[in-house]
Design an enzyme around this catalytic site. Structure first.
Site, short mmCIF file in Angstrom:
data_model
loop_
_atom_site.label_atom_id
_atom_site.label_comp_id
_atom_site.label_asym_id
_atom_site.label_seq_id
_atom_site.Cartn_x
_atom_site.Cartn_y
_atom_site.Cartn_z
CG ASP A 68 -1.76 1.35 1.19
OD1 ASP A 68 -2.81 1.15 0.80
OD2 ASP A 68 -1.36 2.23 2.20
CE1 TYR A 73 0.70 7.69 2.91
CE2 TYR A 73 1.14 5.71 2.19
CZ TYR A 73 0.37 6.53 2.71
OH TYR A 73 -0.90 6.11 3.20
CE LYS A 102 -3.71 5.05 0.56
NZ LYS A 102 -2.31 4.40 0.71
CG HIS A 135 -4.14 10.17 0.43
ND1 HIS A 135 -2.90 9.95 0.02
CD2 HIS A 135 -4.46 9.56 1.52
CE1 HIS A 135 -2.33 9.30 1.20
NE2 HIS A 135 -3.28 9.21 2.26
#
Length: 325
Positions: A68, A73, A102, A135
């Site tokens: 994931d 990130y 995402k 997201h």
């Protein structure tokens, strides 16, 4: 929802001669498209650069088959490098991996969706994603400002994601941090049902109404922050500790097993032993009594409450973000 089982290697936990034999059964959920989604994903949120690549490689060798990721990130390049090494070394084939990522909120304008996705695919070293999520139900501009949902409805972004799916760049599209109301709006306005809603979910935030709505609507639920987002209180909760003792398991394994009873779960770790322990959570089967006791733990406590969206110049409030849910 269809649930099947596939095998995954547990060699890390088994030091005997036949350790290479796959011994682990991992539950998978079948999405409406037919894609099989493994119940446990390696999460990469808060996974530090310099550690996340090794964690991905170790996880895939252990038998994880779901990773994931997300644009925000800021570690997808390192994840992609690790994936490429594992594909090249024959650890697994691309089609054996379920890869989620995402779309970030500053790329929600329909014309920005595909270029953003293509950049992510390049970073991740793959030609397609198995699942692509919006997201947050929040719209930002590329310059860092905000737009309200009246100015840019979430359905417009979702339609652009559907075009990416039609082009073969993603297999499934979904949402994250969406309420019942916002999912209903997406379905009503686009005629498309999100395959997945990824939300914070754990015994302190069980969200039974959202879960029931998603089940009725054919939306699979993935839990994030299943152990309490770095806060120790759930791992130290007396009920969880007692259930763990009963099953000869760790508190973390109980929390992950609980999440997998209703859907899938993304759990982050960069520690090899913890990765193996998390994978072994699929072996822990909670009974009716355990589930009843855990059900009584609900406090509607959000660790990731979205308050970072509520700031000067933002049209978002805690009320319109969560719709009172």
């Amino acid at each position: 929802r269809n649930v099947t089982k596939t095998t995954a290697s547990r060699s890390h936990l088994n030091k005997t001669k036949d350790a290479e034999r796959p011994t682990k059964t991992m539950k998978t959920y079948t999405l409406p498209s037919g894609s099989k989604m493994p119940a446990l994903a390696l999460g990469t949120w808060k996974a530090a650069t310099g550690l996340v690549g090794d964690a991905v490689k170790e996880a895939l060798k252990l038998g994880y088959r779901h990773i994931d990721c997300a644009d925000i990130y800021d570690n997808e390049e390192e994840v992609g490098k690790a994936l490429r090494e594992c594909f090249d070394d024959g650890v697994l084939k691309r089609e054996d991996l379920f890869l989620t990522s995402k779309l970030w909120c500053s790329n929600y304008a329909p014309e920005l969706v595909r270029p953003a996705l293509e950049k992510q695919l390049k970073r991740l070293n793959v030609e397609y994603l198995d699942l692509y999520l919006m997201h947050w139900p929040v719209v930002k501009t590329p310059e860092g400002g905000f737009l309200s949902l009246e100015e840019l409805p979430l359905s417009k972004t979702f339609e652009a994601m559907k075009e990416c799916m039609d082009a073969g760049l993603v297999k499934n599209i979904g949402v994250s941090n969406f309420t019942t109301k916002k999912i209903r709006d997406i379905i009503d306005e686009t005629g498309i049902t999100p395959a997945v809603n990824q939300v914070e979910r754990h015994p302190y935030l069980q969200q039974p109404e959202l879960l029931e709505f998603c089940e009725k609507s054919g939306v699979h639920v993935t839990a994030y922050s299943p152990l309490g987002s770095g806060k120790p209180e759930m791992l130290e909760d007396e009920t969880i500790r007692e259930v763990a003792k009963k099953h000869d398991a760790s508190p973390a394994q109980v929390l992950l097993s609980w999440a997998m009873t209703t859907g899938s779960v993304a759990a982050k770790s960069t520690d090899p032993d913890r990765l193996a322990q998390n994978l072994a959570a699929a072996d822990v089967t909670l009974d009716e009594d355990d589930l009843k006791r855990i059900e009584e733990m609900d406090k509607h406590r959000r660790y990731v409450d979205g308050s970072f969206w509520v700031k000067k110049g933002s049209p978002y409030t805690m009320e319109n973000l969560w719709d009172g849910e």
